[in-house]
Design a protein around this motif. Structure first.
Motif, short mmCIF file in Angstrom:
data_model
loop_
_atom_site.label_atom_id
_atom_site.label_comp_id
_atom_site.label_asym_id
_atom_site.label_seq_id
_atom_site.Cartn_x
_atom_site.Cartn_y
_atom_site.Cartn_z
N GLU A 1 1.23 -0.59 -5.95
CA GLU A 1 2.46 -0.43 -5.72
C GLU A 1 3.11 0.76 -5.53
N ASP A 2 2.68 1.90 -6.22
CA ASP A 2 3.16 3.21 -5.86
C ASP A 2 2.67 3.71 -4.55
N VAL A 3 1.67 3.64 -4.22
CA VAL A 3 0.97 4.00 -2.98
C VAL A 3 1.76 3.29 -1.88
N GLU A 4 1.92 2.12 -1.94
CA GLU A 4 2.91 1.45 -1.07
C GLU A 4 4.12 2.08 -0.96
N GLU A 5 4.91 2.31 -1.97
CA GLU A 5 6.13 3.20 -2.09
C GLU A 5 6.14 4.53 -1.57
N HIS A 6 5.32 5.07 -1.75
CA HIS A 6 5.18 6.87 -1.40
C HIS A 6 4.29 7.26 -0.31
N GLY A 7 3.38 6.39 -0.02
CA GLY A 7 2.25 6.67 1.00
C GLY A 7 1.15 7.44 0.28
N ILE A 8 0.19 7.43 0.92
CA ILE A 8 -1.07 7.95 0.07
C ILE A 8 -0.82 9.48 0.15
N LYS A 9 -0.30 10.15 1.09
CA LYS A 9 -0.22 11.52 1.01
C LYS A 9 0.62 11.98 0.00
N ASN A 10 1.72 11.57 0.00
CA ASN A 10 2.75 11.86 -1.45
C ASN A 10 1.91 11.51 -2.60
N SER A 11 1.30 10.29 -2.54
CA SER A 11 0.63 9.99 -3.92
C SER A 11 -0.45 10.94 -4.29
N ILE A 12 -1.08 11.43 -3.64
CA ILE A 12 -2.23 12.20 -3.92
C ILE A 12 -1.63 13.81 -4.39
N GLN A 13 -0.60 14.29 -3.67
CA GLN A 13 0.06 15.50 -3.89
C GLN A 13 0.80 15.27 -5.21
N HIS A 14 1.44 14.04 -5.49
CA HIS A 14 2.29 14.11 -6.82
C HIS A 14 1.31 14.14 -7.95
#
Ligand SMILES: NC(=[NH2+])NCCC[C@H](N)C(=O)O
Ligand SMILES: [Mn+2]
Length: 343
Positions: free
Chosen positions: A216-229
């Motif tokens: 759900e979070d990957v959905e919301e933020h996209g994979i790039k922001n997810s890993i960077q976060h």
């Protein structure tokens, strides 16, 4: 005051990270961390599909094959709701030493499983060399059950719980595991791709505030922001070596059908490649595991698709560029004489 000079001095003190261009491959044909036949065939299947040759095609990459970890038969011990503990322990003890050796040889440790119980040995072996490492667990599952919380009794759902020192009060004495120093902290762990998390696993993630990007979070933020976060949360100064433990079931079951516990609604291969490209670009990747490919599940097309996806993920982690790479040290296309026939 010469702010500029202070800044330059500070910059030059900071360790500069360049991607390591040497890798060591370890195969782990081990499947006793779960119940299905076939995941132990993955190292041979990946090698037959050209694993070593394909990695060698990556510009400038030096690839050394360290062969397979064999686990001889062993007398089992009895721990409630924990299948084949003695075998899992023996395999991981050996694997840990092998990962340590690869890293001491100044190579990135690339471990091909095997089921995910082998994450125990790869992280243990990595920690012995880089005790400031962070761990990114890319998976549909959290693999943080104890024998008290697991519904399956399969150790591939428990490696993270076995690794982290904060869990010492949640385990009984575990015979055969005395070799392991439980020193890795849950504070150095992050998750990407989760979508099948058991109740107590969720409790652990919340209790210890593990940086987690479930689907759900990957959905919301996209994979790039997810890993960077996740990277930012674990290591705000960009100074710690990275270990990625990649379970192929993080991918959607349509992208990687040949796996033992598939879950729909996962990462696309494009997202997984992008994730690994971002990790590569940090220059700090020091170990990667690729686990849970089971060539015995599904038909020939499923098998090929899953192995191919695994190869794409490894290549992205080790510097393959989808943009292409111009030949090194060459400045022009090959010249030909327009007045002469081709030779
Ligand atoms: N590495 C894996 N595929 N793990 C699946 C674990 C599934 C389930 N949570 C269990 O504890 O058994
Ligand atoms: Mn897993």
């Amino acid at each position: 005051m010469n702010i500029c000079r202070v800044f330059v001095r500070k910059m030059s003190q900071e360790k500069k990270w360049e991607p390591l261009r040497k890798v060591g491959i370890i195969g782990v044909p081990f499947e006793k961390g779960q119940k299905k036949y076939g995941v132990s065939v993955a190292p041979a299947a990946l090698r037959a599909a050209g694993l070593i040759e394909k990695l060698k095609e990556i510009e400038g990459l030096d690839v050394k094959d360290y062969g397979d970890i064999e686990t001889p038969g062993i007398k089992e011990v009895n721990v409630a709701n924990m299948d084949h503990l003695a075998l899992v322990s023996a395999c991981n003890k050996h694997l840990s030493a092998c990962v340590t050796q690869v890293l001491k040889d100044n190579r990135i440790a690339v471990t091909i499983g095997g089921d995910h119980s082998i994450g125990l040995g790869t992280v243990d072996g990595h920690y012995k060399v880089n005790n400031d490492m962070i761990l990114i667990w890319v998976d549909a599952h959290a693999d943080i059950n104890t024998n008290k919380t697991s519904d399956s009794g399969s150790v591939h759902g428990m490696p993270v719980a076995l690794l982290v020192k904060e869990f010492s009060n949640y385990w009984p004495y575990l015979p055969t595991m005395d070799w392991q120093d439980v020193v890795f902290s849950i504070k150095s762990l992050g998750y990407i791709g989760l979508r099948s998390v058991d109740n107590f696993e969720r409790l652990a993630i919340e209790k210890y505030k593990v940086p987690t990007f479930a689907m759900e979070d990957v959905e919301e933020h996209g994979i790039k922001n997810s890993i960077q976060h996740v990277l930012q949360a674990l290591d705000p100064t960009n100074s710690r070596p990275i270990h990625v433990s990649f379970d192929i079931d993080a991918l959607d079951a349509l992208e990687a059908p040949s796996t033992g516990t598939p879950v729909r609604g996962g990462l696309t291969l494009r997202e997984a490649i992008n994730l690994m490209e971002i990790v590569y670009a940090t220059g700090r990747l020091r170990a990667i595991d690729l686990v849970e490919i089971n060539p015995a599940i599904g038909n020939e097309k499923d098998r090929q698709q899953t192995i191919d996806a695994g190869l794409c993920i490894l290549k992205a982690a080790l510097g393959f560029s989808r943009r292409g790479t111009a030949p090194r040290g060459v400045l022009d296309l090959p010249i030909q004489d327009p007045h002469k026939p081709s030779q």
